[in-house]
Design an enzyme around this catalytic site. Structure first.
Site, PDB file in Angstrom:
ATOM      1  N   ASP A 151       0.818  -1.204   0.000  1.00 52.24           N
ATOM      2  CA  ASP A 151       0.000   0.000   0.000  1.00 52.24           C
ATOM      3  C   ASP A 151       0.862   1.269   0.000  1.00 52.24           C
ATOM      4  OD1 ASP A 151      -2.738   1.099   0.364  1.00 52.24           O
ATOM      5  OD2 ASP A 151      -1.931   1.859   2.249  1.00 52.24           O
ATOM      6  N   GLU A 186      14.312 -15.039  -0.057  1.00 50.67           N
ATOM      7  CA  GLU A 186      14.509 -16.251   0.746  1.00 50.67           C
ATOM      8  C   GLU A 186      13.298 -17.180   0.646  1.00 50.67           C
ATOM      9  OE1 GLU A 186      15.383 -15.347   4.836  1.00 50.67           O
ATOM     10  OE2 GLU A 186      16.639 -13.644   4.239  1.00 50.67           O
TER      11      GLU A 186
HETATM   12  C1  NOJ Z   1      -4.534   2.833  -0.929  1.00 54.89           C
HETATM   13  C2  NOJ Z   1      -5.651   1.924  -0.547  1.00 54.89           C
HETATM   14  O1  NOJ Z   1      -5.961   1.107  -1.636  1.00 54.89           O
HETATM   15  C3  NOJ Z   1      -6.769   2.821  -0.118  1.00 54.89           C
HETATM   16  O2  NOJ Z   1      -7.988   2.121   0.005  1.00 54.89           O
HETATM   17  C4  NOJ Z   1      -6.381   3.508   1.161  1.00 54.89           C
HETATM   18  O3  NOJ Z   1      -7.368   4.430   1.536  1.00 54.89           O
HETATM   19  C5  NOJ Z   1      -5.048   4.240   1.000  1.00 54.89           C
HETATM   20  N1  NOJ Z   1      -4.077   3.502   0.258  1.00 54.89           N
HETATM   21  C6  NOJ Z   1      -4.452   4.550   2.356  1.00 54.89           C
HETATM   22  O4  NOJ Z   1      -3.967   3.386   2.950  1.00 54.89           O
END
Ligand code: NOJ
Ligand code: CA
Length: 551
Positions: free
Chosen positions: A212, A263
């Site tokens: 993310d 790994e």
């Molecule tokens: C991207 C995620 O897909 C989204 O849903 C989220 O709100 C933001 N990153 C923050 O983590």
């Protein structure tokens, strides 16, 4: 319980290069215990469906302990499952079962920020300015005589200032919601903790991670102001010297993670990096960094042949230069579902339209027709493809959710200027009728629209011509044809046709113009819609078997 599970095909180390990965938004997939919220039990009960659909792997959105202020992207404990979703044993059992069926499972790694309920942030709040507990995050004094102004003019992606103040006067950074404090990736403890979290999930059977906000980890330690304020949910065009997006220092962290993944043979990391310039995005794909980055340019491209061709070739060439392939995606839980995007005028901002746009502008039939053509385009390309749950049913965005049910923080934080992302997260219909259309036995956490059951699995399975059967057939053919050839040869079929040949000899044609076009010779393998008279109608795609490419 902590032993590693055997991988389905341990020798296929590069399985991911052309894999089809299905994104499970757990909360909305299937509810196993009748509380209106999707969960791991529900997902386990549907694994056979996913296997039969013909995908290779699942990416499960965050399932960790979380107050769910941002749908779980606010993690309070990275090693425990949110009780609403199940238990750690459930997660381990799910991964084992999926693996047995030949489905790998990718977890969602959320390294840019924690929840404010995470133990570390609680310690930071209890700690004092300058303490070690605060050093794990970005705490700063404010500006102005009494420090009452935020340290910088940085804006949150969801809207408003990216800084919030704590009672002793310091401010902390949150690029998203105020309950999502950003971690300080210059901090050794933060780095060590995430190395351990990676191993924790890999040891339990995860095949890797979707990462993310991969472009946000490094912040300019001098905290300069932004030259221009940024509006919510927009993608910054030029990140070359940005104070928090796409900074070169983040790549050190990625290399550290990649050493760990190496790994675990067969494991994979895919970056969610909203970086507009492929010259910069390609750096994430260096051989010692991510295996994959999503090609969001493709997703953002309007239904227009020149733009689509460009979004494919720029990504393809840039990825190939790193020895990688692009990763294709049309929808996810953050964007307006593509049948709706393609059913609106293509110069319209679909996200803005959601709130108060003219509903008559939406042509749902056209949108679905184009979406069906688009999936043959995407699955015809070399590289890996990510599907978002429900797209195989042709689900549209639910654009008319009442305002009082909205859950996405974007709605509040944008000051009610953006409706947010809930319309793509409405629970899946499995049956024509019945409680929550088979999603669960007692309602669904977001209301499903009337007629949702007509999209259900039950309404489509086994019926020729349905979107579900189109996906199944396309995925089957794709598997059968799968070769390690990764070439893409463009065909010049006129300005409105996207056409190319694969190394297997397969020809892909998509007509984005208004007039029907002549179909190339060869044996038709699949059409996205009816093809009368040997002509390919507007907004239709076809795969054709051709002689193998000798090059
Ligand atoms: C991207 C995620 O897909 C989204 O849903 C989220 O709100 C933001 N990153 C923050 O983590
Ligand atoms: Ca449940």
């Amino acid at each position: 319980m902590t032993s590693r599970h055997d991988r389905p095909t341990p020798s296929a180390f590069s399985w991911w290069r052309n894999a089809v990965v299905y994104q499970v938004y757990l909360r909305s997939f299937a509810d196993g215990n009748a509380d209106g919220i999707g969960d791991i039990t529900g997902l386990r009960s549907r694994l056979e469906y996913l296997r039969d659909l013909g995908v290779d792997a699942l990416w499960v959105n965050p399932w960790y302990v979380s107050p769910l202020n941002d749908g779980g992207y606010d993690v309070a404990d990275y090693r425990q499952i949110n009780p609403e979703f199940g238990t750690l044993d459930d997660a381990v059992a799910l991964m084992a079962e999926a693996n047995e069926m030949g489905l790998r499972v990718l977890a969602d790694l959320v390294p840019n920020h924690t929840s404010s309920e995470h133990r570390w942030f609680q310690e930071a709040l209890a700690g004092s300015p300058g303490s070690e507990a605060r050093a794990r995050y970005h705490f700063r004094p404010g500006r102005g005589v009494d420090g009452s102004g935020p340290p910088t003019n940085w804006t949150s992606v969801f809207g408003g200032s990216a800084w919030s103040r704590v009672p002793d006067g310091e401010w902390y950074l949150h690029l998203f919601d105020r309950t999502q404090p950003d971690l300080n990736w210059d901090n050794a403890e933060v780095r060590a903790e995430f190395r351990d979290i990676l191993r924790f999930w890999l040891d339990l059977g995860a095949a890797g991670f979707r990462v993310d906000v991969a472009h946000g980890l490094a912040k300019d330690p001098t905290y300069p102001d932004l030259e221009r304020a940024e509006t919510p949910l927009t993608i910054v065009e030029d990140t070359a010297a940005h104070p928090f997006w796409d900074r070169p220092a983040l790549h050190d962290v990625v290399r550290e993670w990649r050493e760990i993944l190496d790994e675990y043979p067969g494991s994979v990391m895919v970056a969610e990096a909203w970086v507009a310039d492929w010259n910069r995005l390609a750096a994430y794909l260096k051989p010692d960094e991510y295996h994959q980055v999503f090609n969001f340019h493709f997703l953002q491209s309007p239904w227009e042949a020149t733009r689509i061709r460009e979004s494919i070739s720029v990504g393809f060439n840039a990825a190939r230069a790193q020895g990688a392939l692009p990763t294709w995606v049309l929808s996810n839980h953050d964007v307006v579902r593509h049948p709706t995007r393609y059913g609106l005028p293509q110069d319209l901002d679909a996200r803005a339209w959601l709130l108060d746009g003219d509903r008559d502008l939406l042509d749902s039939d056209l949108g679905l027709k184009r979406a069906r053509a688009a999936i043959l385009l995407m699955l015809g390309l070399p590289g890996s493809a990510y599907l978002y749950q429900g797209e195989e049913l042709g689900l549209p965005e639910v654009h008319d959710l009442p305002l009082d049910v909205l859950d996405d923080p974007v709605w509040e934080k944008s000051g009610h200027t953006l409706k947010g992302r809930d319309g793509s997260r409405v629970p899946i219909p499995w049956t024509r009728d019945g409680d929550s259309f088979g999603f669960g036995a007692d309602g669904s956490w977001l209301p499903q629209p009337e007629g949702w059951g007509s999209f259900s699995h039950q309404a489509q399975a086994g019926i020729e011509g349905t979107t579900l059967e189109l996906y199944r057939t396309a995925l089957r053919i794709r598997r059968e044809l799968r070769s390690d050839d990764e070439s893409l040869e463009w065909l010049d079929l006129g300005p409105d046709v996207v056409g190319f040949r694969r190394g297997s000899g397969m020809l892909v044609m998509v007509n984005l113009g208004r007039e029907p076009v002549e179909i190339l010779e060869g044996e038709p393998l699949i059409f996205s819609d009816d093809v009368p008279d040997g002509l390919l109608p507007a907004d239709t795609a076809i795969w054709i078997a051709g002689p193998p490419n000798s090059r």
